[in-house]
Design a protein around this motif. Structure first.
Motif, short mmCIF file in Angstrom:
data_model
loop_
_atom_site.label_atom_id
_atom_site.label_comp_id
_atom_site.label_asym_id
_atom_site.label_seq_id
_atom_site.Cartn_x
_atom_site.Cartn_y
_atom_site.Cartn_z
N SER A 1 7.24 5.76 1.68
CA SER A 1 7.69 5.63 0.48
C SER A 1 6.56 6.13 -0.58
O SER A 1 6.86 6.55 -1.56
CB SER A 1 8.07 4.07 0.18
OG SER A 1 6.81 3.42 0.30
N LYS A 2 5.36 6.03 -0.26
CA LYS A 2 4.18 6.50 -1.03
C LYS A 2 4.06 5.55 -2.44
O LYS A 2 3.64 6.05 -3.27
CB LYS A 2 4.25 7.96 -1.39
CG LYS A 2 4.09 8.78 -0.17
CD LYS A 2 3.93 10.25 -0.40
CE LYS A 2 3.99 11.09 0.72
NZ LYS A 2 4.10 12.62 0.31
N ALA A 3 4.89 4.57 -2.50
CA ALA A 3 4.98 3.81 -3.78
C ALA A 3 3.80 2.52 -3.29
O ALA A 3 4.28 1.66 -2.46
CB ALA A 3 6.13 3.33 -4.13
N GLY A 4 2.86 2.44 -4.35
CA GLY A 4 1.98 1.38 -4.06
C GLY A 4 0.62 1.78 -4.28
O GLY A 4 0.32 2.74 -5.19
N GLN A 5 -0.40 1.16 -3.99
CA GLN A 5 -1.83 1.25 -4.31
C GLN A 5 -2.32 2.56 -3.60
O GLN A 5 -2.74 2.73 -2.52
CB GLN A 5 -2.51 -0.08 -3.88
CG GLN A 5 -3.66 -0.50 -4.62
CD GLN A 5 -4.68 0.56 -4.89
OE1 GLN A 5 -5.26 1.33 -4.04
NE2 GLN A 5 -5.30 0.41 -6.18
N LYS B 1 0.36 15.44 13.89
CA LYS B 1 -1.00 14.76 13.54
C LYS B 1 -1.04 13.92 12.30
O LYS B 1 -1.70 12.63 12.29
CB LYS B 1 -2.24 15.53 13.59
CG LYS B 1 -3.49 14.95 13.81
CD LYS B 1 -4.67 15.98 14.08
CE LYS B 1 -5.84 15.34 14.25
NZ LYS B 1 -6.95 16.18 14.46
N MET B 2 -0.49 14.38 11.26
CA MET B 2 -0.54 13.76 9.78
C MET B 2 0.29 12.69 10.08
O MET B 2 -0.02 11.38 9.64
CB MET B 2 -0.13 14.49 9.00
CG MET B 2 -0.34 13.95 7.62
SD MET B 2 -2.02 13.54 7.28
CE MET B 2 -2.11 12.83 5.49
N LEU B 3 1.49 12.62 10.85
CA LEU B 3 2.32 11.29 10.88
C LEU B 3 1.69 10.22 11.85
O LEU B 3 1.86 9.24 11.30
CB LEU B 3 3.73 11.88 11.61
CG LEU B 3 5.02 10.78 11.45
CD1 LEU B 3 6.15 11.61 10.89
CD2 LEU B 3 4.95 10.21 12.73
N VAL B 4 0.97 10.80 12.89
CA VAL B 4 0.40 9.85 13.57
C VAL B 4 -0.82 8.81 12.88
O VAL B 4 -0.87 7.98 13.04
CB VAL B 4 -0.24 10.49 14.75
CG1 VAL B 4 -1.10 9.46 15.72
CG2 VAL B 4 0.89 10.99 15.74
N ALA B 5 -1.39 9.89 11.89
CA ALA B 5 -2.37 9.30 10.95
C ALA B 5 -1.88 8.21 10.09
O ALA B 5 -2.58 6.84 10.08
CB ALA B 5 -3.07 10.35 10.27
N ILE B 6 -0.75 8.37 9.57
CA ILE B 6 -0.15 7.53 8.70
C ILE B 6 0.45 6.35 9.55
O ILE B 6 0.31 5.17 9.06
CB ILE B 6 1.07 8.21 7.76
CG1 ILE B 6 0.60 9.12 7.00
CG2 ILE B 6 1.96 7.26 7.19
CD1 ILE B 6 1.54 10.06 6.34
N LEU C 1 0.76 -1.18 0.09
CA LEU C 1 -0.03 -0.13 -0.02
C LEU C 1 0.69 0.98 -0.06
O LEU C 1 0.42 2.35 -0.22
CB LEU C 1 -0.97 0.09 1.17
CG LEU C 1 -2.18 -0.94 1.15
CD1 LEU C 1 -2.89 -0.85 2.54
CD2 LEU C 1 -3.08 -0.61 0.14
N GLY C 2 1.92 1.36 0.39
CA GLY C 2 3.07 2.37 0.51
C GLY C 2 2.95 2.97 1.95
O GLY C 2 3.13 4.18 1.95
N LEU C 3 2.63 2.36 2.97
CA LEU C 3 2.42 2.82 4.09
C LEU C 3 3.60 2.69 5.08
O LEU C 3 3.55 2.64 6.55
CB LEU C 3 1.21 2.47 4.78
CG LEU C 3 0.01 2.93 4.31
CD1 LEU C 3 -1.26 2.00 4.64
CD2 LEU C 3 -0.23 4.31 4.38
N VAL C 4 4.88 2.23 4.75
CA VAL C 4 5.92 2.00 5.53
C VAL C 4 6.96 2.72 5.06
O VAL C 4 7.20 3.15 4.18
CB VAL C 4 6.40 0.23 5.41
CG1 VAL C 4 5.14 -0.60 5.92
CG2 VAL C 4 6.53 -0.02 4.19
N PRO C 5 7.95 2.87 6.20
CA PRO C 5 9.17 3.88 5.89
C PRO C 5 9.94 2.94 4.91
O PRO C 5 10.06 1.69 4.79
CB PRO C 5 9.88 3.89 7.26
CG PRO C 5 8.77 3.62 8.20
CD PRO C 5 7.88 2.50 7.69
N ARG C 6 10.88 3.84 3.91
CA ARG C 6 11.71 3.10 3.03
C ARG C 6 12.85 2.82 3.90
O ARG C 6 13.39 3.67 4.75
CB ARG C 6 11.93 4.14 1.91
CG ARG C 6 12.82 3.82 0.94
CD ARG C 6 13.01 4.65 -0.09
NE ARG C 6 11.79 5.08 -0.85
CZ ARG C 6 11.66 5.08 -2.07
NH1 ARG C 6 12.57 4.63 -2.82
NH2 ARG C 6 10.22 5.31 -2.32
#
Length: 134
Positions: free
Chosen positions: A58-62, A100-105, A39-44
């Motif tokens: 990473s933002k690479a994914g679905q 807040k956005m980092l916590v949401a991710i 999904l692209g939700l993990v750190p590179r």
């Protein structure tokens, strides 16, 4: 499958149907982190020599499912912000020191892992033992 996914807080009908429609079979992923990475939700990772170095997400994914999970996580944070978050939880520690956005991710990453576990085991959502949320 969509009804099972909607038992998780932050996952609505649109997110559940998107996972059902766009995601491959959960058996193709070895673990929940692999699904979150798809999904692209993990750190590179920039790791070598046994030293772990984690970079930005990473933002690479679905993109569709990732966006819906982040929106659901923000909704959960906003809803919990009106109530008292128990101070001994993971979520309370994260909201104290991170934006807040980092916590949401991070919460969306956790939700993706939970979705993988729910679908591979064929169970409904079970909240964490002994805590209010997250």
């Amino acid at each position: 499958m969509a009804r099972r996914l909607q038992t998780m807080p932050g996952v609505g009908p649109l997110t559940a149907l998107a996972v059902e429609a766009f995601a491959p079979a959960m058996e193709s992923f070895k673990c929940g982190r692999d699904f979150a990475a798809w999904l692209g939700l993990v750190p590179r990772q920039h790791s070598s020599g046994g030293k772990d170095r984690l970079g930005r997400v990473s933002k690479a994914g679905q993109i569709d499912i990732r966006r819906l999970l982040i929106i659901g996580a923000m909704t959960r944070l906003t809803w919990l912000g009106r109530k008292a978050i128990r101070p001994d939880t993971w979520l309370a520690r994260m909201t104290e020191r991170k934006p807040k956005m980092l916590v949401a991710i991070a919460l969306a990453n956790k939700m993706a892992r939970g979705i993988w576990a729910m679908l591979t085991k064929g169970e409904d959502y079970r909240g964490p033992a002994g805590s209010f949320s997250a």
